[in-house]
Scaffold this motif. Structure first.
Motif, PDB file in Angstrom:
ATOM      1  N   THR A   1      -3.107   8.747  12.718  1.00  0.00           N
ATOM      2  CA  THR A   1      -3.799   8.071  11.621  1.00  0.00           C
ATOM      3  C   THR A   1      -3.832   8.955  10.373  1.00  0.00           C
ATOM      4  O   THR A   1      -3.651   8.469   9.247  1.00  0.00           O
ATOM      5  CB  THR A   1      -5.232   7.703  12.040  1.00  0.00           C
ATOM      6  OG1 THR A   1      -5.195   6.889  13.215  1.00  0.00           O
ATOM      7  CG2 THR A   1      -5.960   6.953  10.942  1.00  0.00           C
ATOM      8  N   GLU A   2      -4.021  10.254  10.579  1.00  0.00           N
ATOM      9  CA  GLU A   2      -4.017  11.178   9.442  1.00  0.00           C
ATOM     10  C   GLU A   2      -2.647  11.200   8.764  1.00  0.00           C
ATOM     11  O   GLU A   2      -2.551  11.180   7.525  1.00  0.00           O
ATOM     12  CB  GLU A   2      -4.388  12.591   9.900  1.00  0.00           C
ATOM     13  CG  GLU A   2      -4.439  13.598   8.755  1.00  0.00           C
ATOM     14  CD  GLU A   2      -4.609  15.035   9.211  1.00  0.00           C
ATOM     15  OE1 GLU A   2      -4.644  15.934   8.333  1.00  0.00           O
ATOM     16  OE2 GLU A   2      -4.681  15.272  10.436  1.00  0.00           O
TER      17      GLU A   2
ATOM     18  N   ARG B   1       0.831  -1.207   0.000  1.00  0.00           N
ATOM     19  CA  ARG B   1       0.000   0.000   0.000  1.00  0.00           C
ATOM     20  C   ARG B   1       0.861   1.249   0.000  1.00  0.00           C
ATOM     21  O   ARG B   1       0.551   2.246  -0.623  1.00  0.00           O
ATOM     22  CB  ARG B   1      -0.909   0.005   1.233  1.00  0.00           C
ATOM     23  CG  ARG B   1      -2.035  -1.010   1.175  1.00  0.00           C
ATOM     24  CD  ARG B   1      -3.131  -0.637   2.142  1.00  0.00           C
ATOM     25  NE  ARG B   1      -2.648  -0.633   3.511  1.00  0.00           N
ATOM     26  CZ  ARG B   1      -2.700  -1.670   4.320  1.00  0.00           C
ATOM     27  NH1 ARG B   1      -3.197  -2.820   3.890  1.00  0.00           N
ATOM     28  NH2 ARG B   1      -2.253  -1.588   5.551  1.00  0.00           N
TER      29      ARG B   1
ATOM     30  N   ARG C   1       5.879   3.501   6.675  1.00  0.00           N
ATOM     31  CA  ARG C   1       5.347   4.041   5.416  1.00  0.00           C
ATOM     32  C   ARG C   1       6.181   5.216   4.914  1.00  0.00           C
ATOM     33  O   ARG C   1       6.282   5.429   3.706  1.00  0.00           O
ATOM     34  CB  ARG C   1       3.886   4.451   5.615  1.00  0.00           C
ATOM     35  CG  ARG C   1       2.998   3.250   5.921  1.00  0.00           C
ATOM     36  CD  ARG C   1       1.545   3.584   5.765  1.00  0.00           C
ATOM     37  NE  ARG C   1       0.726   2.435   6.147  1.00  0.00           N
ATOM     38  CZ  ARG C   1      -0.570   2.360   5.948  1.00  0.00           C
ATOM     39  NH1 ARG C   1      -1.207   3.354   5.375  1.00  0.00           N
ATOM     40  NH2 ARG C   1      -1.260   1.306   6.328  1.00  0.00           N
TER      41      ARG C   1
ATOM     42  N   GLN D   1       0.573   7.255   2.916  1.00  0.00           N
ATOM     43  CA  GLN D   1       0.106   6.206   2.008  1.00  0.00           C
ATOM     44  C   GLN D   1      -0.366   6.789   0.684  1.00  0.00           C
ATOM     45  O   GLN D   1      -0.106   6.239  -0.388  1.00  0.00           O
ATOM     46  CB  GLN D   1      -1.035   5.422   2.663  1.00  0.00           C
ATOM     47  CG  GLN D   1      -1.549   4.272   1.803  1.00  0.00           C
ATOM     48  CD  GLN D   1      -2.711   3.561   2.462  1.00  0.00           C
ATOM     49  OE1 GLN D   1      -3.038   3.832   3.617  1.00  0.00           O
ATOM     50  NE2 GLN D   1      -3.350   2.666   1.740  1.00  0.00           N
ATOM     51  N   SER D   2      -1.050   7.920   0.743  1.00  0.00           N
ATOM     52  CA  SER D   2      -1.603   8.521  -0.476  1.00  0.00           C
ATOM     53  C   SER D   2      -0.526   9.148  -1.340  1.00  0.00           C
ATOM     54  O   SER D   2      -0.636   9.197  -2.566  1.00  0.00           O
ATOM     55  CB  SER D   2      -2.655   9.572  -0.107  1.00  0.00           C
ATOM     56  OG  SER D   2      -2.040  10.673   0.544  1.00  0.00           O
TER      57      SER D   2
ATOM     58  N   GLU E   1      -2.229   8.022   6.655  1.00  0.00           N
ATOM     59  CA  GLU E   1      -2.987   8.113   5.399  1.00  0.00           C
ATOM     60  C   GLU E   1      -2.309   9.072   4.428  1.00  0.00           C
ATOM     61  O   GLU E   1      -2.314   8.854   3.208  1.00  0.00           O
ATOM     62  CB  GLU E   1      -4.419   8.562   5.702  1.00  0.00           C
ATOM     63  CG  GLU E   1      -5.223   7.498   6.457  1.00  0.00           C
ATOM     64  CD  GLU E   1      -6.574   8.020   6.925  1.00  0.00           C
ATOM     65  OE1 GLU E   1      -6.835   9.241   6.755  1.00  0.00           O
ATOM     66  OE2 GLU E   1      -7.362   7.225   7.463  1.00  0.00           O
TER      67      GLU E   1
END
Length: 483
Positions: A112-113, A8, A183, A119-120, A116
Motif C-alpha cells: 500500500t505504501e 489518479r 500505477r 500515485q503521489s 501511494e
C-alpha cells in the motif's frame, strides 16, 4: 474503477525527489538483498542473507516492520526501498487465514505504501530500483495457474455461468501488486526508456499467459495493464499483436480453451479503432486468419460480444472488407447449434448496418440463401431473429435496391412459413415481411408467386409419379411372391 486509478496515477504532485544509491564512501547498511532469479556471480556475502525467491519467510525476522520511506534520511531510502521490496517478494499460504497473519499484514501495508508512493509521484526511482521493482512484481504475479475447472467439468460448452467460478486465494496481496504495476506504468514519473529494459518481450509473454486465469478480477487488471503497456511502449506494439495472434491460433485450432479471449478482444477493439488508413496488409491478414476463425469454436458465447465489436470496427475502417467478413461468417455458420446461430444473425445485422451497396451486391446471393434456411428453421428463435433483419432500415434499403435478386431466393421460405410454421410469432413476422415485399414491387411479388406455384405443382406431379412407380413395383413383387 480502473479509469479512476489511471486518472489518479496521472495527477502531478510535487517535484519528484530521486531515490539515489548512497555514495561509495558511505558504509552500506546491514540489509543485503540477493535474488534467486538472478544468475549469481559467486557465493552469498553472508550466510544469513535473505533470498527473494517468492518463497515463504524463513524466520520471524525476515518480515519486519520498517519505517516509512518519507520518514528516513535521503541517503537511507535506497536500501530501505530494497528491503521493502524484499519483504513484498515473500509469498504466503492463504488457504489458512490465521497462518502468518502478522507477516501478511506487513506485506499488505508495504505494498500500500508503494502504491501511494507511485500515485503521489514524490519519489523518482533510479535504474536499480526500476529493475528490482519489476522483479518483485514478477515474483508475485508470474506463477503456475491451478488446473482449469473445465478439465474436470462435464460442461462441454464451457459456459462460465454454469461452471463454478474460481477466485484466487492470494488476491488480497495479488490485487495490490497489480495495482502497483498499473500505477507504475501510467505514472508520468516512469521513464519509458528505462522501464522498457525490464518490461520486455519476456515480461509481456508471461503477462499474456496469465490471461488464462479463471479469476475475472485478475483478468480485468491484466486487460488494463496490457492496454497501458501497448499505449506507452510503442516499441512493443507489433510484438504484442503477434503474441495475441498466436494465442488465438492455439485456441482456435488446438485447445478451444482459454479464459481470457474476451479480455484480449476488448484490447484489440481499442487497437483496431486506432488503426491508420489505408489499413496495413498485416491487419487485414489478422482479420482473415485470426478474428474470423474465432467464430469456429463451440465456446464462442463468452467472448462473442467483443468479437463482434472488433469485426464491425474493421468494416467501419475499411468498407471493402464487408464482403470478406460476411463470406467468413457464412463459412463458419453453425449447422446444429441454434444458440450460436442466433448470435451469428445478431452479428450479421451489425455488419450489414455498416455495409455499402457495392459490397452488399458481391455477397448477397450466398447470404440470402443462408437467411432463407434460417427463416425455415424449426427453432423459433432462429427464424424470429432472421425476420428481425427487416426491422433495420438500412438493411431494408439494401434489400429494396436488389429485390430482383433477393426476393426469388427467399420467397419459398416465406411461403413455407405462412403455410405451416408452428410458432405464431414467426407466422406474424413472416406475414409482415411478405406485405413489405408486396408494397415494394407488386409485379415482382406476383411473378415470384407464379414461379413458386409452378415449382410446387411440378414437385407434386413428381411425387405422384414416384408413388405410382413404387406401387407398380410392389404389385410386381407381390405377383412374383404368389407364383
Amino acid at each position: 474503477m480502473f479509469n479512476r486509478i489511471i486518472k489518479r496515477g496521472q495527477r502531478k504532485g510535487s517535484k519528484a525527489e530521486p531515490i539515489e544509491p548512497p555514495s561509495s564512501n558511505m558504509p552500506p547498511p546491514s540489509v543485503t538483498v540477493n535474488h534467486a532469479s538472478r544468475s549469481a556471480g559467486g557465493p552469498p556475502s553472508a550466510a544469513n542473507s535473505q533470498q527473494v525467491s517468492g518463497g515463504t519467510p524463513t524466520g520471524s525476522s525476515a518480515v519486519e516492520v520498517l519505517p516509512l520511506l518519507k520518514d528516513v534520511a535521503t541517503t537511507d531510502r535506497h536500501y530501505l526501498f530494497l528491503r521493502k521490496l524484499q519483504i513484498c517478494s515473500f509469498s504466503f499460504d492463504f488457504s489458512d487465514t490465521l497462518k502468518s497473519a502478522r507477516e501478511k499484514e506487513i506485506k499488505r501495508q508495504t505494498l500500500t505504501e508503494f502504491i501511494e508512493l507511485m500515485q503521489s509521484g514524490s519519489f523518482k526511482l533510479n535504474d536499480t530500483l526500476h529493475e528490482e521493482l519489476i522483479r518483485m512484481v514478477s515474483v508475485n504475479i508470474f506463477r503456475c495457474l491451478p488446473p482449469a475447472s473445465h478439465e474436470s467439468s462435464v460442461n462441454e460448452a464451457g459456459d462460465p455461468e454454469e461452471d463454478d467460478m474460481y477466485l484466487e486465494p492470494s488476491w488480497p496481496h495479488l490485487q495490490l501488486v497489480y495495482e502497483l504495476l498499473l500505477r507504475y506504468i501510467v505514472s508520468s514519473e516512469t521513464d519509458t526508456k528505462i522501464a522498457k529494459r525490464y518490461i520486455d518481450h519476456s515480461f509481456v509473454l508471461k503477462l499474456l499467459d496469465l490471461f488464462d486465469s479463471e479469476d475475472p478480477r485478475e483478468r480485468e487488471y491484466l486487460k488494463t495493464i496490457l492496454h497501458r503497456i501497448y499505449g506507452k511502449f510503442m516499441v512493443h506494439r507489433p510484438f504484442i499483436r503477434k503474441a495475441i495472434n498466436d494465442i488465438f491460433y492455439r485456441f482456435i485450432f488446438e485447445t478451444e480453451r482459454y479464459s481470457g479471449i474476451g479480455e484480449l478482444l476488448e484490447i484489440l477493439g481499442s487497437i483496431i479503432n486506432g488503426f491508420a488508413m489505408p489499413m496495413k496488409e498485416e491487419h487485414k491478414i489478422f482479420l482473415v486468419r485470426a478474428l474470423i476463425p474465432l467464430h469456429k469454436p463451440k465456446s464462442i458465447t463468452p467472448y462473442h460480444q467483443q468479437l463482434s465489436y472488433c469485426i464491425v470496427q474493421f468494416v467501419e475502417k475499411d468498407y471493402k472488407l464487408a464482403d470478406t467478413v460476411i463470406r467468413g461468417l457464412l463459412k463458419y455458420w453453425p449447422v446444429t447449434n441454434c444458440g450460436k446461430e442466433v448470435l451469428f444473425l445478431g452479428e450479421l445485422e451489425e455488419v450489414l448496418e455498416v455495409t455499402q451497396a457495392t459490397e452488399f451486391q458481391r455477397c448477397m446471393v450466398p447470404l440470402f440463401r443462408q437467411i432463407a434456411r434460417c427463416l425455415n428453421s424449426s427453432h423459433f428463435q432462429v427464424a424470429e431473429r432472421a425476420l428481425f433483419l427487416w426491422n433495420n432500415e438500412h438493411i431494408v434499403d439494401l434489400i429494396a435496391q436488389n429485390r430482383q435478386v433477393i426476393l426469388p431466393l427467399i420467397f419459398r421460405a416465406l411461403e413455407k412459413n405462412m403455410e405451416g410454421h408452428w410458432n405464431p410469432a414467426v407466422h406474424g413476422l413472416t406475414s409482415n415481411v411478405r406485405k413489405m415485399f408486396l408494397e415494394m414491387d407488386m409485379d415482382l411479388f406476383q411473378q415470384c408467386n407464379r414461379q413458386y406455384a409452378e415449382r410446387e405443382s411440378k414437385a407434386r406431379e413428381m411425387e405422384e409419379q414416384r408413388e405410382f412407380k413404387w406401387k407398380k413395383l410392389e404389385a410386381v413383387a407381390g405377383r412374383a411372391m404368389v407364383s
